[in-house]
Write a protein that holds these residues in place. Structure first.
Motif, PDB file in Angstrom:
ATOM      1  N   ASN A 130      71.161  11.996  45.425  1.00  0.00           N
ATOM      2  CA  ASN A 130      72.431  12.103  44.780  1.00  0.00           C
ATOM      3  C   ASN A 130      73.526  11.357  45.476  1.00  0.00           C
ATOM      4  OD1 ASN A 130      72.566  14.016  46.902  1.00  0.00           O
ATOM      5  ND2 ASN A 130      74.172  15.290  45.680  1.00  0.00           N
ATOM      6  N   VAL A 131      73.140  10.684  46.713  1.00  0.00           N
ATOM      7  CA  VAL A 131      74.269   9.979  47.349  1.00  0.00           C
ATOM      8  C   VAL A 131      74.652   8.655  46.528  1.00  0.00           C
ATOM      9  CG1 VAL A 131      72.691   8.736  48.754  1.00  0.00           C
ATOM     10  CG2 VAL A 131      74.811   9.347  49.776  1.00  0.00           C
ATOM     11  N   GLU A 132      75.898   8.230  46.700  1.00  0.00           N
ATOM     12  CA  GLU A 132      76.293   7.143  45.922  1.00  0.00           C
ATOM     13  C   GLU A 132      77.477   6.753  46.800  1.00  0.00           C
ATOM     14  OE1 GLU A 132      75.028   5.681  43.649  1.00  0.00           O
ATOM     15  OE2 GLU A 132      73.639   7.218  42.865  1.00  0.00           O
ATOM     16  N   ALA A 133      77.627   5.213  46.636  1.00  0.00           N
ATOM     17  CA  ALA A 133      78.972   4.705  47.205  1.00  0.00           C
ATOM     18  C   ALA A 133      80.346   5.256  46.602  1.00  0.00           C
ATOM     19  CB  ALA A 133      78.945   3.183  46.978  1.00  0.00           C
ATOM     20  N   GLY A 134      81.269   5.404  47.349  1.00  0.00           N
ATOM     21  CA  GLY A 134      82.466   6.109  46.906  1.00  0.00           C
ATOM     22  C   GLY A 134      82.646   7.636  47.165  1.00  0.00           C
ATOM     23  N   GLN A 135      81.652   8.254  47.678  1.00  0.00           N
ATOM     24  CA  GLN A 135      81.595   9.743  47.937  1.00  0.00           C
ATOM     25  C   GLN A 135      82.431   9.823  49.419  1.00  0.00           C
ATOM     26  OE1 GLN A 135      77.548  10.477  47.481  1.00  0.00           O
ATOM     27  NE2 GLN A 135      77.755  11.171  45.405  1.00  0.00           N
ATOM     28  N   LYS A 136      82.871  11.142  49.402  1.00  0.00           N
ATOM     29  CA  LYS A 136      83.071  11.839  50.547  1.00  0.00           C
ATOM     30  C   LYS A 136      82.057  12.751  50.954  1.00  0.00           C
ATOM     31  CE  LYS A 136      88.226  11.206  50.671  1.00  0.00           C
ATOM     32  NZ  LYS A 136      89.582  11.762  50.675  1.00  0.00           N
ATOM     33  N   VAL A 137      81.614  12.755  51.905  1.00  0.00           N
ATOM     34  CA  VAL A 137      80.289  13.552  52.632  1.00  0.00           C
ATOM     35  C   VAL A 137      80.702  14.207  53.980  1.00  0.00           C
ATOM     36  CG1 VAL A 137      78.849  12.426  51.098  1.00  0.00           C
ATOM     37  CG2 VAL A 137      79.276  11.593  53.345  1.00  0.00           C
ATOM     38  N   VAL A 138      79.608  15.097  54.236  1.00  0.00           N
ATOM     39  CA  VAL A 138      79.859  15.633  55.531  1.00  0.00           C
ATOM     40  C   VAL A 138      78.739  14.786  56.457  1.00  0.00           C
ATOM     41  CG1 VAL A 138      79.614  17.794  56.921  1.00  0.00           C
ATOM     42  CG2 VAL A 138      80.493  18.056  54.608  1.00  0.00           C
ATOM     43  N   ILE A 139      79.217  14.412  57.598  1.00  0.00           N
ATOM     44  CA  ILE A 139      78.379  13.446  58.569  1.00  0.00           C
ATOM     45  C   ILE A 139      78.139  14.433  59.769  1.00  0.00           C
ATOM     46  CG2 ILE A 139      78.360  11.525  59.730  1.00  0.00           C
ATOM     47  CD1 ILE A 139      77.864  10.970  56.753  1.00  0.00           C
ATOM     48  N   ALA A 140      76.979  14.525  60.237  1.00  0.00           N
ATOM     49  CA  ALA A 140      76.582  15.149  61.394  1.00  0.00           C
ATOM     50  C   ALA A 140      76.359  13.819  62.361  1.00  0.00           C
ATOM     51  CB  ALA A 140      75.392  15.754  61.303  1.00  0.00           C
ATOM     52  N   LYS A 141      77.347  13.674  63.417  1.00  0.00           N
ATOM     53  CA  LYS A 141      77.311  12.489  64.152  1.00  0.00           C
ATOM     54  C   LYS A 141      76.291  12.752  65.297  1.00  0.00           C
ATOM     55  CE  LYS A 141      81.436  10.932  65.492  1.00  0.00           C
ATOM     56  NZ  LYS A 141      82.757  11.068  66.101  1.00  0.00           N
ATOM     57  N   GLY A 164      73.194   8.974  62.756  1.00  0.00           N
ATOM     58  CA  GLY A 164      73.897  10.306  62.115  1.00  0.00           C
ATOM     59  C   GLY A 164      73.068  10.576  60.836  1.00  0.00           C
ATOM     60  N   MET A 165      73.671  11.553  60.303  1.00  0.00           N
ATOM     61  CA  MET A 165      73.027  12.337  59.075  1.00  0.00           C
ATOM     62  C   MET A 165      74.104  12.655  58.221  1.00  0.00           C
ATOM     63  SD  MET A 165      70.042  15.223  59.056  1.00  0.00           S
ATOM     64  CE  MET A 165      71.184  16.603  58.840  1.00  0.00           C
ATOM     65  N   VAL A 166      73.746  12.400  56.871  1.00  0.00           N
ATOM     66  CA  VAL A 166      74.556  12.726  55.799  1.00  0.00           C
ATOM     67  C   VAL A 166      73.939  14.165  55.301  1.00  0.00           C
ATOM     68  CG1 VAL A 166      75.545  12.534  53.392  1.00  0.00           C
ATOM     69  CG2 VAL A 166      74.795  10.846  54.690  1.00  0.00           C
ATOM     70  N   CYS A 167      74.647  15.480  55.228  1.00  0.00           N
ATOM     71  CA  CYS A 167      74.338  16.629  55.185  1.00  0.00           C
ATOM     72  C   CYS A 167      74.192  17.317  53.817  1.00  0.00           C
ATOM     73  CB  CYS A 167      75.011  17.317  56.244  1.00  0.00           C
ATOM     74  SG  CYS A 167      75.081  17.097  57.960  1.00  0.00           S
ATOM     75  N   SER A 168      73.350  18.122  53.817  1.00  0.00           N
ATOM     76  CA  SER A 168      73.193  19.012  52.500  1.00  0.00           C
ATOM     77  C   SER A 168      73.871  20.361  52.842  1.00  0.00           C
ATOM     78  CB  SER A 168      71.953  19.344  51.887  1.00  0.00           C
ATOM     79  OG  SER A 168      71.190  20.051  52.939  1.00  0.00           O
ATOM     80  N   MET A 169      74.315  21.404  51.947  1.00  0.00           N
ATOM     81  CA  MET A 169      74.956  22.589  52.077  1.00  0.00           C
ATOM     82  C   MET A 169      73.743  23.523  52.920  1.00  0.00           C
ATOM     83  SD  MET A 169      76.908  23.445  48.695  1.00  0.00           S
ATOM     84  CE  MET A 169      77.612  25.110  49.404  1.00  0.00           C
ATOM     85  N   LYS A 170      72.537  23.314  52.519  1.00  0.00           N
ATOM     86  CA  LYS A 170      71.471  23.963  52.938  1.00  0.00           C
ATOM     87  C   LYS A 170      71.236  23.591  54.638  1.00  0.00           C
ATOM     88  CE  LYS A 170      66.489  25.343  52.353  1.00  0.00           C
ATOM     89  NZ  LYS A 170      65.511  24.929  51.452  1.00  0.00           N
ATOM     90  N   GLU A 171      71.520  22.110  54.907  1.00  0.00           N
ATOM     91  CA  GLU A 171      71.374  21.907  56.397  1.00  0.00           C
ATOM     92  C   GLU A 171      72.390  22.542  57.050  1.00  0.00           C
ATOM     93  OE1 GLU A 171      68.796  17.652  55.649  1.00  0.00           O
ATOM     94  OE2 GLU A 171      71.222  17.782  55.198  1.00  0.00           O
ATOM     95  N   LEU A 172      73.521  22.533  56.592  1.00  0.00           N
ATOM     96  CA  LEU A 172      74.759  23.063  57.189  1.00  0.00           C
ATOM     97  C   LEU A 172      74.770  24.606  57.280  1.00  0.00           C
ATOM     98  CD1 LEU A 172      77.220  20.725  55.830  1.00  0.00           C
ATOM     99  CD2 LEU A 172      76.283  20.774  58.117  1.00  0.00           C
ATOM    100  N   ASP A 173      73.641  25.220  56.607  1.00  0.00           N
ATOM    101  CA  ASP A 173      73.580  26.713  56.495  1.00  0.00           C
ATOM    102  C   ASP A 173      74.901  27.245  55.801  1.00  0.00           C
ATOM    103  OD1 ASP A 173      72.234  28.990  56.855  1.00  0.00           O
ATOM    104  OD2 ASP A 173      72.829  29.446  58.979  1.00  0.00           O
ATOM    105  N   LEU A 174      75.228  26.738  54.710  1.00  0.00           N
ATOM    106  CA  LEU A 174      76.421  27.317  53.994  1.00  0.00           C
ATOM    107  C   LEU A 174      75.986  28.368  52.993  1.00  0.00           C
ATOM    108  CD1 LEU A 174      78.560  23.968  53.651  1.00  0.00           C
ATOM    109  CD2 LEU A 174      78.675  25.739  55.429  1.00  0.00           C
ATOM    110  N   PRO A 175      76.592  29.080  52.755  1.00  0.00           N
ATOM    111  CA  PRO A 175      76.464  30.079  51.598  1.00  0.00           C
ATOM    112  C   PRO A 175      76.025  29.483  50.427  1.00  0.00           C
ATOM    113  CG  PRO A 175      78.667  30.512  52.460  1.00  0.00           C
ATOM    114  CD  PRO A 175      78.140  29.550  53.238  1.00  0.00           C
ATOM    115  N   ASN A 176      75.614  30.134  49.409  1.00  0.00           N
ATOM    116  CA  ASN A 176      75.381  29.643  48.230  1.00  0.00           C
ATOM    117  C   ASN A 176      74.968  28.124  48.098  1.00  0.00           C
ATOM    118  OD1 ASN A 176      76.403  32.202  46.946  1.00  0.00           O
ATOM    119  ND2 ASN A 176      78.315  31.297  47.554  1.00  0.00           N
TER     120      ASN A 176
END
Length: 199
Positions: A130-141, A164-176
Motif C-alpha cells: 500500500n505504499v505510494e508517492a505522496g504519503q506521510k509515513v513513519v520511518i525507522a532511521k 531505513g524502514m517504512v513502518c507498519s502499525m504492527k512493527e511499531l507494536d501499536l495497539p489495534n
C-alpha cells in the motif's frame, strides 16, 4: 549507537553497541570496562557498576541522553581506553514524506522509495503493497531499535541500497494494528521530520 541495560535480570552492567557486527570478537578488560573489538575496530563496551556513575531507569533498550553518554565516556577513559563516543541523539522514529516510488529492478514485490525526513532524503526499499508517492509515513532511521529488538542498519535488498524502514502499525507494536500487511499512512496533521514517538 545503542545501549541495553537490565539490572534486575543481568546485573549492574551497561551493554553499549557502537555498531552492529556479526562474527568473531576480541575482548580487553580494564577495571570495570570491557572493550569489544572486531576487524581491528571498537564495536562496543560492557561497563560494569554503571549505577555508580549515572542513574538508568529504562529497562532493556535505553534511550541515550547526554548525561548517560558522558557517564559512559568517563568510565571508558577512566579505565584507560581512548575511544571517543559520538552519539546521534536525534529521534530515530520520524515522519517521512514519500517523494517518489519506483519499481525495484530485480524484485517484482519491492519498491524503491525516495523519502524526505526534513534533515535528509533517504532511499528505502519497501515491500508494502500500500505504499505510494505522496504519503506521510513513519520511518525507522538507521540506528533505530524496533520493539522486536531488531536494529535498523544500512542494507542492500536485491542489490539496491536501503537506509531505513517504512513502518507498519504492527512493527511499531501499536495497539489495534490491522492484520493485513501494509505500512501505516499518516494524515496531514503530522509534520515531516517530527519525532513520531514523544521523547
Amino acid at each position: 549507537m545503542n545501549l541495553f541495560y537490565n539490572k534486575e535480570k543481568v546485573g549492574d552492567v551497561a551493554f553499549l553497541q557502537i555498531e552492529p557486527h556479526e562474527g568473531p570478537f576480541s575482548y580487553e578488560t580494564k577495571g570495570n570496562v570491557v572493550e569489544i573489538t572486531a576487524d581491528n575496530k571498537v564495536v562496543g563496551y560492557n561497563v560494569f557498576k554503571i549505577a555508580d556513575k549515572v542513574t538508568i531507569t529504562d529497562n532493556g533498550h535505553v534511550k541515550l541522553t547526554e548525561s548517560i553518554i558522558d557517564a559512559l565516556q568517563n568510565a571508558i577513559v577512566e579505565a584507560g581506553f581512548t575511544q571517543q563516543l559520538n552519539a546521534d541523539l536525534s529521534p530515530k522514529f520520524v515522519v517521512g514524506y514519500v517523494e517518489s516510488k519506483d519499481k525495484h529492478p530485480d524484485a517484482d514485490k519491492l519498491s524503491v522509495l525516495t523519502v524526505d525526513v526534513a534533515t535528509e532524503k533517504l532511499q528505502i526499499v519497501c515491500g508494502a503493497p500500500n505504499v505510494e508517492a505522496g504519503q506521510k509515513v513513519v520511518i525507522a532511521k538507521v540506528g533505530a531499535v524496533m520493539p522486536s529488538g531488531m536494529v535498523i542498519k544500512d542494507a542492500e535488498l536485491r542489490g539496491v541500497a536501503s537506509s531505513g524502514m517504512v513502518c507498519s502499525m504492527k512493527e511499531l507494536d501499536l495497539p489495534n494494528a490491522p492484520a493485513e500487511k501494509g505500512i501505516m499512512v499518516l494524515d496531514d496533521s503530522y509534520t515531516v521530520g517530527q519525532a513520531f514517538f514523544e521523547e
